[in-house]
Design a protein around this motif. Sequence first.
Motif, PDB file in Angstrom:
ATOM      1  N   PHE A 167      49.866   3.406  17.547  1.00 34.08           N
ATOM      2  CA  PHE A 167      50.940   2.574  18.086  1.00 34.08           C
ATOM      3  C   PHE A 167      51.523   1.658  17.009  1.00 34.08           C
ATOM      4  N   ALA A 168      50.672   1.136  16.145  1.00 33.87           N
ATOM      5  CA  ALA A 168      51.164   0.265  15.063  1.00 33.87           C
ATOM      6  C   ALA A 168      52.107   1.032  14.148  1.00 33.87           C
ATOM      7  N   HIS A 169      51.732   2.262  13.825  1.00 33.90           N
ATOM      8  CA  HIS A 169      52.592   3.096  12.970  1.00 33.90           C
ATOM      9  C   HIS A 169      53.918   3.382  13.660  1.00 33.90           C
ATOM     10  N   ARG A 170      53.885   3.638  14.968  1.00 36.70           N
ATOM     11  CA  ARG A 170      55.112   3.912  15.713  1.00 36.70           C
ATOM     12  C   ARG A 170      56.037   2.702  15.709  1.00 36.70           C
ATOM     13  N   ILE A 171      55.498   1.528  15.933  1.00 36.27           N
ATOM     14  CA  ILE A 171      56.313   0.312  15.959  1.00 36.27           C
ATOM     15  C   ILE A 171      56.917   0.037  14.585  1.00 36.27           C
ATOM     16  N   ASP A 172      56.122   0.185  13.534  1.00 37.43           N
ATOM     17  CA  ASP A 172      56.631  -0.025  12.173  1.00 37.43           C
ATOM     18  C   ASP A 172      57.752   0.964  11.849  1.00 37.43           C
ATOM     19  N   ALA A 173      57.590   2.220  12.288  1.00 36.12           N
ATOM     20  CA  ALA A 173      58.602   3.237  12.002  1.00 36.12           C
ATOM     21  C   ALA A 173      59.904   2.935  12.723  1.00 36.12           C
ATOM     22  N   MET A 174      59.831   2.387  13.937  1.00 36.80           N
ATOM     23  CA  MET A 174      61.042   2.091  14.696  1.00 36.80           C
ATOM     24  C   MET A 174      61.742   0.828  14.215  1.00 36.80           C
ATOM     25  N   THR A 175      60.974  -0.219  13.943  1.00 34.71           N
ATOM     26  CA  THR A 175      61.570  -1.515  13.627  1.00 34.71           C
ATOM     27  C   THR A 175      61.795  -1.732  12.136  1.00 34.71           C
ATOM     28  N   GLY A 176      61.086  -0.991  11.293  1.00 36.91           N
ATOM     29  CA  GLY A 176      61.210  -1.203   9.854  1.00 36.91           C
ATOM     30  C   GLY A 176      60.444  -2.406   9.363  1.00 36.91           C
ATOM     31  N   LYS A 177      59.577  -2.966  10.208  1.00 39.33           N
ATOM     32  CA  LYS A 177      58.779  -4.123   9.827  1.00 39.33           C
ATOM     33  C   LYS A 177      57.319  -3.709   9.633  1.00 39.33           C
ATOM     34  N   LYS A 178      56.504  -4.671   9.257  1.00 41.96           N
ATOM     35  CA  LYS A 178      55.080  -4.412   9.055  1.00 41.96           C
ATOM     36  C   LYS A 178      54.236  -5.201  10.057  1.00 41.96           C
ATOM     37  N   SER A 179      54.817  -5.483  11.195  1.00 41.09           N
ATOM     38  CA  SER A 179      54.123  -6.308  12.188  1.00 41.09           C
ATOM     39  C   SER A 179      53.538  -5.487  13.325  1.00 41.09           C
ATOM     40  N   GLY A 180      53.527  -4.166  13.179  1.00 41.77           N
ATOM     41  CA  GLY A 180      53.049  -3.314  14.270  1.00 41.77           C
ATOM     42  C   GLY A 180      51.609  -3.575  14.651  1.00 41.77           C
ATOM     43  N   ALA A 181      50.733  -3.742  13.665  1.00 40.50           N
ATOM     44  CA  ALA A 181      49.311  -3.953  13.956  1.00 40.50           C
ATOM     45  C   ALA A 181      49.101  -5.249  14.737  1.00 40.50           C
ATOM     46  N   LYS A 182      49.812  -6.317  14.344  1.00 39.79           N
ATOM     47  CA  LYS A 182      49.684  -7.591  15.041  1.00 39.79           C
ATOM     48  C   LYS A 182      50.218  -7.489  16.472  1.00 39.79           C
ATOM     49  N   GLU A 183      51.306  -6.751  16.642  1.00 34.43           N
ATOM     50  CA  GLU A 183      51.869  -6.611  17.985  1.00 34.43           C
ATOM     51  C   GLU A 183      50.932  -5.827  18.896  1.00 34.43           C
ATOM     52  N   VAL A 184      50.313  -4.798  18.382  1.00 33.64           N
ATOM     53  CA  VAL A 184      49.370  -4.023  19.180  1.00 33.64           C
ATOM     54  C   VAL A 184      48.167  -4.878  19.555  1.00 33.64           C
ATOM     55  N   GLU A 185      47.649  -5.640  18.598  1.00 33.38           N
ATOM     56  CA  GLU A 185      46.500  -6.497  18.871  1.00 33.38           C
ATOM     57  C   GLU A 185      46.860  -7.560  19.916  1.00 33.38           C
ATOM     58  N   ALA A 186      48.068  -8.122  19.798  1.00 31.68           N
ATOM     59  CA  ALA A 186      48.499  -9.117  20.790  1.00 31.68           C
ATOM     60  C   ALA A 186      48.641  -8.478  22.171  1.00 31.68           C
ATOM     61  N   SER A 187      49.088  -7.228  22.229  1.00 33.51           N
ATOM     62  CA  SER A 187      49.231  -6.528  23.500  1.00 33.51           C
ATOM     63  C   SER A 187      47.873  -6.285  24.139  1.00 33.51           C
ATOM     64  N   ILE A 188      46.887  -5.921  23.326  1.00 33.93           N
ATOM     65  CA  ILE A 188      45.536  -5.695  23.843  1.00 33.93           C
ATOM     66  C   ILE A 188      44.960  -6.996  24.403  1.00 33.93           C
ATOM     67  N   GLN A 189      45.131  -8.084  23.673  1.00 34.51           N
ATOM     68  CA  GLN A 189      44.638  -9.373  24.146  1.00 34.51           C
ATOM     69  C   GLN A 189      45.350  -9.814  25.413  1.00 34.51           C
ATOM     70  N   ARG A 190      46.637  -9.502  25.521  1.00 39.25           N
ATOM     71  CA  ARG A 190      47.397  -9.841  26.729  1.00 39.25           C
ATOM     72  C   ARG A 190      46.861  -9.076  27.939  1.00 39.25           C
ATOM     73  N   LEU A 191      46.493  -7.827  27.731  1.00 43.42           N
ATOM     74  CA  LEU A 191      45.903  -7.034  28.808  1.00 43.42           C
ATOM     75  C   LEU A 191      44.549  -7.589  29.223  1.00 43.42           C
ATOM     76  N   PHE A 192      43.722  -7.952  28.247  1.00 45.97           N
ATOM     77  CA  PHE A 192      42.403  -8.506  28.559  1.00 45.97           C
ATOM     78  C   PHE A 192      42.524  -9.851  29.278  1.00 45.97           C
ATOM     79  N   THR A 193      43.504 -10.661  28.875  1.00 45.12           N
ATOM     80  CA  THR A 193      43.700 -11.953  29.530  1.00 45.12           C
ATOM     81  C   THR A 193      44.105 -11.772  30.986  1.00 45.12           C
ATOM     82  N   ALA A 194      45.049 -10.863  31.234  1.00 44.99           N
ATOM     83  CA  ALA A 194      45.475 -10.598  32.616  1.00 44.99           C
ATOM     84  C   ALA A 194      44.319 -10.064  33.444  1.00 44.99           C
ATOM     85  N   ALA A 195      43.495  -9.204  32.827  1.00 41.20           N
ATOM     86  CA  ALA A 195      42.335  -8.667  33.536  1.00 41.20           C
ATOM     87  C   ALA A 195      41.348  -9.771  33.903  1.00 41.20           C
ATOM     88  N   ALA A 196      41.146 -10.713  32.992  1.00 38.57           N
ATOM     89  CA  ALA A 196      40.204 -11.804  33.242  1.00 38.57           C
ATOM     90  C   ALA A 196      40.665 -12.704  34.388  1.00 38.57           C
TER      91      ALA A 196
END
Length: 334
Positions: free
Chosen positions: A197-226
């Motif tokens: 997913f990080a590679h996909r986001i970087d390829a679409m946006t041209g940025k290098k923030s894909g890994a951080k966005e994926v990690e933030a998405s995972i944490q957002r899911l865990f927070t909602a679950a909690a």
Amino acid sequence: EEIFGPVLVYCTFRTPAEAVELANNTRYGLAASVWSENVNLALDIAPQLVAGVVWINGTNMFDAAAGFGGVRESGFGREGGWEGLSAYTRDKAKSKPLSKIAAFEGKPGSAPVDAIDRTAKMYIGGKQARPDSGYSRSVFGPKGELLGHVGLANRKDVRNAVEAAAGAKSWSKTTGHLRAQILYYIGENLSARAEEFAHRIDAMTGKKSGAKEVEASIQRLFTAAAWADKYDGQAHGVPMRAVALAMKEAVGVIGALCADEAPLLGLVSAMAPAIAMGNRMVLLASEPFPLAATDFYQVLETSDLPGGVVNILTGSAEEIAAPLASHMNVDAVW
């Protein structure tokens, strides 16, 4: 027009289920009363009534400690109690106005990254669905390379998605624990594909923030679950020999236009807290960067999420927003 008391209109019924159906067959929902010598039956019926306030063996019992307000065409919001106070609060963070992000354009004769045609479908009712129009558009990267194609949703696709969400109303009756477990499962499955997913986001946006966005998405899911099994109701102290119960109920079907600048995090941030509380979602993916959303429904397919709880459309926000907001079965639009 909505009729206020003292007026009593009555009709007979055979079963409690029929009584609930008759009571809810109205455009309004300010208040309701349940009268019964069987308190257990009354407590079972009361949460099923679509009304802002439900009294049991009484009527017009008000106090400032307990919130009061209607649903449907009887209004929104609450007066009194903690529910009324929350209407006067606001987020400490300062939000910035969103600006439209234009999609990248392709270079003439640019070769696709993948030689196989992988036109991504939409996700409706737990299944991948082709757009009703049969049209699709190309998704290009910042250097003009062709990354893929996505379908263009129209009014009928919105209708199909809303019908699928409305048909998944049993999700609102599931326990918070079950919803939490499914959200944790979604987060774990997304974590297993984080690099992809990080590679996909970087390829679409041209940025290098894909890994951080994926990690933030995972944490957002865990927070909602909690929070899924912890954000519950309250018992208000009222000056009478009674108990006032404030129940947290799902809104219903929610339509959301996901943020363009964060193709995965914008979708997850709208979806996760909503389904954690028992709502069903119709999501319009990021218009310039939709491929993260079409990859994400592959995660949903393998995470035990019932069909219809989350529906993902791709296409133009300007064309989809109006039919989504005007649909009578959509209870809220974000």
